[in-house]
Design an enzyme around this catalytic site. Structure first.
Site, mmCIF file in Angstrom:
data_model
loop_
_atom_site.group_PDB
_atom_site.id
_atom_site.type_symbol
_atom_site.label_atom_id
_atom_site.label_comp_id
_atom_site.label_asym_id
_atom_site.label_seq_id
_atom_site.Cartn_x
_atom_site.Cartn_y
_atom_site.Cartn_z
ATOM 1 N N HIS A 205 -1.516 -0.893 -18.852
ATOM 2 C CA HIS A 205 -2.278 0.035 -18.013
ATOM 3 C C HIS A 205 -1.983 -0.315 -16.554
ATOM 4 C CE1 HIS A 205 -5.318 0.907 -21.444
ATOM 5 N NE2 HIS A 205 -4.295 1.742 -21.473
ATOM 6 N N GLU A 208 -4.255 -2.064 -13.580
ATOM 7 C CA GLU A 208 -4.921 -3.338 -13.846
ATOM 8 C C GLU A 208 -4.072 -4.495 -13.299
ATOM 9 O OE1 GLU A 208 -5.664 -3.103 -18.062
ATOM 10 O OE2 GLU A 208 -6.753 -1.213 -17.834
ATOM 11 N N HIS A 331 -5.618 -7.210 -20.102
ATOM 12 C CA HIS A 331 -6.145 -5.997 -19.498
ATOM 13 C C HIS A 331 -7.253 -6.378 -18.512
ATOM 14 C CE1 HIS A 331 -4.592 -2.736 -22.286
ATOM 15 N NE2 HIS A 331 -4.302 -3.813 -22.986
ATOM 16 N N GLU A 406 -9.967 -8.538 -21.760
ATOM 17 C CA GLU A 406 -10.395 -7.721 -20.627
ATOM 18 C C GLU A 406 -10.875 -8.715 -19.576
ATOM 19 O OE1 GLU A 406 -10.083 -4.574 -20.142
ATOM 20 O OE2 GLU A 406 -9.799 -3.696 -22.138
#
Length: 449
Positions: A205, A208, A331, A406
């Site tokens: 992504h 990020e 992420h 994350e």
């Protein structure tokens, strides 16, 4: 149900087929401004801006409110959702363009939606973020974790590691991206026999930025740490680390739109596939969109994207020969350590082990920094999603130790993906310690025998 004037306006003016992606930023859609002709003649990239864009965190208390926000996401050209409205009790972060703030605020009060404003002018954060980017001509010897680096600089630093550590570091190239950029990483191997490999995927992504920065920190620690435990970790496994597997998108966040998420494939009037919804396991079954204008567009078919294909081909060719037993994906944000599945509530065969290992990794982070990371399956912990790389790696390739990080900040972060550069080292340090814990605990359970 009564329909608020904001919803009526958006439904009439903006076709849902393209609204959520093509025109989500107020500056990109300003009436009377034709920047395309200027860009075409001068070849200067046009930068998306988020002046007076606000970030709201709303709490959906009723089924009516859930339906309301589902309708809003489907129709709006001015509200960018971080996740989807699914159920009462859910908290949802929404970015609202400046010219619609008054209408959005009225909507919240009309339907008694509990909320708070996380940020009043998102462009300020973006400006501060760009100010923390190292010049693209920064020598590889000056690479650090106090600034963010663009793709060319990261690749230059990878090449330097191979030059400085011949026989240990090999630069890998998965092949070209959609727009012809190389997808580069490194293999770190100290020559020991019968060791397993750890695959690290980062930057899938684009926005990020903390993920590629953390991946390069991992490489640096494995090569240069004087800590005996880290030296042992580096030698007990081979490491396949790719800091930016979505190079087109990552590059575009520096010269186009800081909040871009997908790759840069062109589909009519919209661009991009969410590569983490494009893998061929339960593809497009939940938590993904079939609309190329949406931020989580899963692609026209499973594994349709060049970047996805490159990762699949690489791992299918090496999973057995390199004995890849660990797959880690980096992420941001929300401070989570998750494992498969995302597409289903079904529990993987080693759910108990992964749950315990993830919790120990979370505990290790809390010991180091005090930060609280939650651990659990993707489906249970964040939201249902299909076509993810981790589900495919675990379900298809049978890689047993599969985790998604994350990274910072917290779930209700006021900065979203725009983490300050001062957070790079502490974020990378705590996550690397968590990786040490994951691998140590997996080894104790016999996964690397």
């Amino acid at each position: 149900m009564y329909l608020h004037p904001l919803l009526l306006l958006l439904t009439v003016v903006v076709p849902t087929a393209w609204a959520a992606n093509f025109c989500t930023k107020s500056s990109q859609c300003a009436l009377g401004v034709d920047s395309s002709s200027t860009a075409a003649t001068t070849n200067v990239p046009v930068q998306a801006r988020y002046d007076y864009t606000r970030i709201y965190n709303v709490e959906l208390a009723t089924a009516e409110q859930v339906k309301l926000f589902q309708s809003l996401e489907a129709a709006s050209d001015s509200c960018s959702f971080m996740g989807h409205a699914r159920a009462p009790g859910q908290k949802l972060t929404i970015m609202v363009a400046g010219q619609k703030v008054a209408d959005f605020d009225d909507l919240l009060h009309s339907y008694n939606v509990s909320h708070r404003i996380l940020n009043y002018n998102f462009q300020d954060l973006i400006d501060a973020s760009y100010a923390e980017v190292a010049p693209n001509n920064t020598p590889a010897a000056e690479f650090d974790w106090k600034r963010f680096f663009q793709l060319e600089s990261i690749y230059g630093w990878l090449e330097k590691q191979a030059q400085d550590h011949p026989g240990v570091v090999t630069v890998l190239d998965l092949g070209s991206s959609t727009q012809g950029l190389p997808i580069k990483g490194v293999r770190i191997a100290f020559g020991l026999e019968n060791v397993t490999s750890v695959f690290v995927e980062s930057g899938i992504h684009a926005r990020e930025w903390i993920a590629p920065a953390t991946a390069t920190y991992f490489i640096d620690q494995l090569l240069h740490s004087s800590d005996p435990a880290v030296k042992s970790l580096a030698r007990s496994h081979n490491w396949l680390i790719f800091p930016a597997v979505n190079p087109d998108g990552y590059q575009y966040t520096f010269n186009g739109d800081r909040m871009w998420r997908k790759n840069r494939n062109l589909f009519g009037i919209c661009r991009g596939v969410d590569l983490n919804r494009n893998f061929p396991l339960s593809w497009n079954s939940t938590g993904a969109s079939g609309n190329p204008c949406h931020y989580d567009f899963s692609g026209p078919s499973a594994a349709s994207e060049v970047e996805t294909q490159r990762i699949i081909q690489f791992l299918e060719a090496r999973a057995e020969s390199d004995r890849v037993r660990t797959y880690l994906a980096l992420h941001s944000y929300s401070q989570l350590i998750m494992f498969p599945y995302g597409h289903s509530a079904e529990r993987v065969e080693n759910y108990s082990d992964l749950k315990e290992i993830g919790q120990k990794a979370s505990d290790r982070i809390k010991e180091i920094s005090g930060r609280v990371y939650k651990s659990g399956s993707i489906y249970e912990t964040i939201y249902p999603s299909s076509g993810g790389s981790k589900d495919w790696a675990h379900g298809q390739l049978k890689i047993p130790i599969t985790f998604t990080f994350e990274l910072r900040g917290p779930p209700e972060s006021e900065e979203l993906f725009i983490l300050s550069a001062k957070e790079i080292e502490p974020t990378a340090r705590e996550s690397f310690a968590a990786v040490q814990t994951i691998i140590d605990e997996a080894a104790k359970r016999g996964y690397y025998q």
